[in-house]
Every structure is written in C-alpha cells, then in structure tokens.
Scaffold this motif. Structure first.
Motif, PDB file in Angstrom:
ATOM      1  N   ASN A  45      -5.695   1.524   8.464  1.00 11.07           N
ATOM      2  CA  ASN A  45      -6.077   0.185   8.736  1.00 11.07           C
ATOM      3  C   ASN A  45      -5.836  -0.632   9.921  1.00 11.07           C
ATOM      4  O   ASN A  45      -6.266  -1.609  10.359  1.00 11.07           O
ATOM      5  CB  ASN A  45      -5.430  -0.869   7.643  1.00 11.07           C
ATOM      6  N   SER A  88     -15.097  -4.021   1.081  1.00 12.81           N
ATOM      7  CA  SER A  88     -14.418  -5.248   1.558  1.00 12.81           C
ATOM      8  C   SER A  88     -14.279  -4.941   2.868  1.00 12.81           C
ATOM      9  O   SER A  88     -13.206  -4.793   3.493  1.00 12.81           O
ATOM     10  CB  SER A  88     -13.256  -5.621   0.746  1.00 12.81           C
ATOM     11  N   ASN A 123      -6.549  -7.429   5.359  1.00 14.27           N
ATOM     12  CA  ASN A 123      -7.611  -6.914   4.414  1.00 14.27           C
ATOM     13  C   ASN A 123      -7.754  -7.650   3.249  1.00 14.27           C
ATOM     14  O   ASN A 123      -7.017  -8.649   2.954  1.00 14.27           O
ATOM     15  CB  ASN A 123      -6.525  -5.647   3.668  1.00 14.27           C
ATOM     16  N   ASN A 124      -8.981  -7.578   2.761  1.00 15.64           N
ATOM     17  CA  ASN A 124      -9.567  -8.403   1.766  1.00 15.64           C
ATOM     18  C   ASN A 124      -8.753  -8.816   0.734  1.00 15.64           C
ATOM     19  O   ASN A 124      -8.575  -9.910   0.573  1.00 15.64           O
ATOM     20  CB  ASN A 124     -10.996  -7.818   1.180  1.00 15.64           C
ATOM     21  N   ASN A 125      -8.017  -7.944   0.035  1.00 20.28           N
ATOM     22  CA  ASN A 125      -7.421  -8.353  -0.977  1.00 20.28           C
ATOM     23  C   ASN A 125      -5.989  -9.221  -0.730  1.00 20.28           C
ATOM     24  O   ASN A 125      -5.594  -9.858  -1.437  1.00 20.28           O
ATOM     25  CB  ASN A 125      -6.517  -6.801  -1.642  1.00 20.28           C
ATOM     26  N   ASN A 138     -13.692   1.714  -1.046  1.00 19.36           N
ATOM     27  CA  ASN A 138     -12.687   1.936  -1.814  1.00 19.36           C
ATOM     28  C   ASN A 138     -12.948   2.831  -3.268  1.00 19.36           C
ATOM     29  O   ASN A 138     -14.128   3.026  -3.529  1.00 19.36           O
ATOM     30  CB  ASN A 138     -12.198   0.540  -2.723  1.00 19.36           C
ATOM     31  N   ARG A 149      -8.741   0.585  11.934  1.00 17.28           N
ATOM     32  CA  ARG A 149      -9.793  -0.433  11.408  1.00 17.28           C
ATOM     33  C   ARG A 149      -9.865  -1.551  12.157  1.00 17.28           C
ATOM     34  O   ARG A 149     -10.853  -2.085  12.821  1.00 17.28           O
ATOM     35  CB  ARG A 149      -9.804  -0.534   9.871  1.00 17.28           C
ATOM     36  N   PHE A 152      -7.188   1.522  -5.319  1.00 20.59           N
ATOM     37  CA  PHE A 152      -6.538   0.367  -4.413  1.00 20.59           C
ATOM     38  C   PHE A 152      -6.864   0.616  -2.891  1.00 20.59           C
ATOM     39  O   PHE A 152      -6.685  -0.121  -2.103  1.00 20.59           O
ATOM     40  CB  PHE A 152      -4.913   0.122  -4.456  1.00 20.59           C
ATOM     41  N   GLN A 153      -7.358   2.048  -2.562  1.00 22.40           N
ATOM     42  CA  GLN A 153      -7.625   2.254  -1.224  1.00 22.40           C
ATOM     43  C   GLN A 153      -8.923   2.716  -0.951  1.00 22.40           C
ATOM     44  O   GLN A 153      -9.743   2.956  -1.903  1.00 22.40           O
ATOM     45  CB  GLN A 153      -6.508   3.799  -1.138  1.00 22.40           C
ATOM     46  N   HIS A 154      -9.345   2.956   0.357  1.00 25.88           N
ATOM     47  CA  HIS A 154     -10.658   3.478   0.912  1.00 25.88           C
ATOM     48  C   HIS A 154     -10.269   5.118   1.297  1.00 25.88           C
ATOM     49  O   HIS A 154      -9.113   5.329   1.484  1.00 25.88           O
ATOM     50  CB  HIS A 154     -11.117   2.699   1.893  1.00 25.88           C
ATOM     51  N   TYR A 178       0.820  -1.083   0.008  1.00 23.42           N
ATOM     52  CA  TYR A 178       0.026   0.239   0.008  1.00 23.42           C
ATOM     53  C   TYR A 178       0.832   1.265  -0.025  1.00 23.42           C
ATOM     54  O   TYR A 178       0.329   2.529  -0.076  1.00 23.42           O
ATOM     55  CB  TYR A 178      -0.682  -0.107   1.417  1.00 23.42           C
ATOM     56  N   TRP A 224     -14.702   3.093   4.668  1.00 19.00           N
ATOM     57  CA  TRP A 224     -13.944   1.838   3.978  1.00 19.00           C
ATOM     58  C   TRP A 224     -14.228   1.654   2.617  1.00 19.00           C
ATOM     59  O   TRP A 224     -13.966   0.709   2.065  1.00 19.00           O
ATOM     60  CB  TRP A 224     -14.163   0.548   5.075  1.00 19.00           C
ATOM     61  N   PHE A 277      -7.818   5.664   4.281  1.00 18.53           N
ATOM     62  CA  PHE A 277      -6.583   5.631   3.885  1.00 18.53           C
ATOM     63  C   PHE A 277      -6.136   6.715   3.076  1.00 18.53           C
ATOM     64  O   PHE A 277      -4.793   7.402   3.356  1.00 18.53           O
ATOM     65  CB  PHE A 277      -6.440   4.229   3.087  1.00 18.53           C
TER      66      PHE A 277
HETATM   67  N1  MET Z   1      -8.811  -2.773  -0.576  1.00 14.88           N
HETATM   68  C1  MET Z   1      -8.578  -2.650   0.749  1.00 14.88           C
HETATM   69  C2  MET Z   1      -9.451  -2.836   1.814  1.00 14.88           C
HETATM   70  O1  MET Z   1     -10.739  -2.359   1.334  1.00 14.88           O
HETATM   71  C3  MET Z   1      -7.805  -1.234   1.014  1.00 14.88           C
HETATM   72  C4  MET Z   1      -7.163  -0.803   2.123  1.00 14.88           C
HETATM   73  S1  MET Z   1      -6.439   0.964   1.956  1.00 14.88           S
HETATM   74  C5  MET Z   1      -4.991   0.733   1.242  1.00 14.88           C
HETATM   75  O2  MET Z   1      -9.481  -3.214   2.969  1.00 14.88           O
END
Ligand code: MET
Length: 269
Positions: free
Chosen positions: A138, A109, A197-199, A226, A141, A83-85, A66, A224, A88
């Motif tokens: 995160n 996610s 994190n989901n990814n 994205n 979170r 890629f981010q929420h 990230y 959260w 972030f």
């Molecule tokens: N796709 C990730 C999530 O929703 C993004 C994290 S912040 C870089 O958890």
C-alpha cells in the motif's frame, strides 16, 4: 444378535458422527475488516446466498488492522479471509514465508488522497506532509498515486513495488509520513494530505466526492483486486469454493452498486 446390535449401534454412531462433521464443516469462519453498513450489506447478501444455495453458515471475525487477518488464517483461527488485494498477499507471503493463496476475486477499490485544507492536490505547499500507509504494497500504491498526481517521480514502474528510496524527483520537497494504514484517516488533522485505503476512508466517514485525487484504473490495477484467501492446503476445498461462488453472484453485484453508488468499490470478478 449381540454382534448385530453392536454393528447397528456402530453404524448409527458413525452415521451421527459423519452427519455432525458435515454440519461442522459447513460453517466457515471468514475474517474481514471491521465493517461499515456498506460492507455489512454486501456480506449479508453473500451470507444469504451461502446459506440458501450451499447450506453454508458464514461466521465473521472482524479485524481493525491489516496485520492480523493473515496471521489468524495461518494459525487456523479462521478458515478464509477477505480483506486484501493480490499485491498485499504477495508481499505478506514473501515477508512471512507464508503459504496463503487467493481462491476468488471480490472487488476493487481505487485508493484516494484526502485533505482537510486542500481542494486541489497541486496546491500543496512547499515542504508539505503527506501521510501514506506503511505496509510494502500500500505504500508503493500510494507513491504511484502521488506520481500520477504529478507530485513526485519514481525510478520504478508497472507492478514493481516502490519505496521512498525510489523517489527521484520531489520538486515541492514533500515529506512522506509512513503510518499504519489504519491510522492514515486519523492523521488528516495533522498532515496536509493523506492517502487512505477505501475501507478506512469509509470507516472515517469520507466519501469519494471528498477525495482530492483518486488512483487511475489501468492495466496495472489487477494487483489491487481484493481477494478471498485460504491456506494453500485448502486451495481445492469444495466448501470454500462454494463460498467464492456465493460471493460472485448477480445479487452481490446489485448490493455493491447500492452500497457504493459513487463506484468507489466495484465488482472485480
Ligand atoms: N480493501 C483494501 C484496498 O483495496 C485492501 C488493502 S490490502 C490489505 O485498498
């Protein structure tokens, strides 16, 4: 006659140039996390819409952690990233004196807790270790998730970012191990549980059904979502806006539902 020829030549020349510029501008470089077949299928659908409907070619740059995609965007190595929420982005802009803006919503996610030993999160032993992502948003979170699971209490609430210093009650004396988000899944062999994190969970082959606890979705979840992010100067770029439109379609919704039948990633627009 010479003048006319020069004028025509200039006209043709400019014509070609603007034509060329147009083609160049219609290729958009977008930074995403290194894919899984699930995410790739989503971006394939978006690419097809972008090409067929808007004449835009999407070129992908893949990142593995990230910390890179926002710097690459700021430096102009890429035009957009996805890629981010929101949380972030907000934390990144603050920490880096950044000027990046969200131009569209993609998916949400929920983050989950995984474990190799535990079936039930409340069975975690006294003094057990839980790995969490170490970036500001995160990590916060993850701490709220541990709070939702009933393991700790925090002296902050809502959308205020929490740090380990905000833990006011930790009856099991759990040890919070802060790791780069990309390392949390790998840590599963050496910790009792990890918030992933989901990814990264998907990349590590973990499924929602393997999770021992999943973040509840509620009124505080908006942070959260994205997003597709651009440099502030490009906020109103119509080509980039078309990329957002190409993402936010029924076809993309269908692909997301197919890629994530367990609803671990859901459309958020
Ligand atoms: N796709 C990730 C999530 O929703 C993004 C994290 S912040 C870089 O958890």
């Amino acid at each position: 006659i010479v003048v006319v020829i020069v004028a025509i030549a200039a006209f043709i020349g400019f014509g070609q140039k603007s034509q060329a510029n147009k083609t160049v501008n219609k290729t958009v470089k977008i930074g995403i996390m290194t894919g899984t077949k699930e995410d790739d299928s989503i971006w394939q659908t978006v690419s097809k819409t972008a090409k067929d409907k808007y004449g835009i070619t999407l070129k992908f740059t893949h990142f593995t952690d990230y910390t890179q995609p926002n710097t690459a965007l700021k430096n102009g190595d890429i035009d957009l990233n996805a890629f981010q929420h929101y949380a972030f982005l907000k934390a990144w802009n603050k920490a880096n004196n950044g000027n990046l803006v969200a131009i569209g919503d993609t998916v949400i996610s929920p983050i989950s807790v995984y474990s190799k030993q535990l079936k039930n999160i409340s069975d975690i032993k006294e003094g057990g270790t839980i790995a969490v992502p170490n970036d500001a948003s995160n990590e916060s979170r993850a701490l709220y998730v541990l709070k939702s699971a009933g393991l700790i209490k925090l002296d902050v609430s809502g959308q205020t970012l929490a740090t380990v210093k905000d833990i006011t009650s930790n009856p099991k004396n759990l040890v919070i191990k802060e790791l780069d988000a990309s390392q949390t899944a790998r840590a599963l062999d050496s910790v009792d549980a990890a918030v992933i994190n989901n990814n990264y969970a998907v990349t590590a082959g973990l499924k929602k059904s393997d999770a021992i606890f999943t973040e509840p979705v509620n009124k505080d979840s908006q942070q959260w979502i994205n997003i597709i992010v651009a440099n502030k100067k490009d906020e109103n770029n119509t080509v980039y806006k078309d990329v957002v439109k190409a993402y936010e379609t029924e076809a993309t919704k269908k692909t997301i539902a197919k890629a994530y039948p367990d609803k671990s990633t859901i459309p958020a627009w």
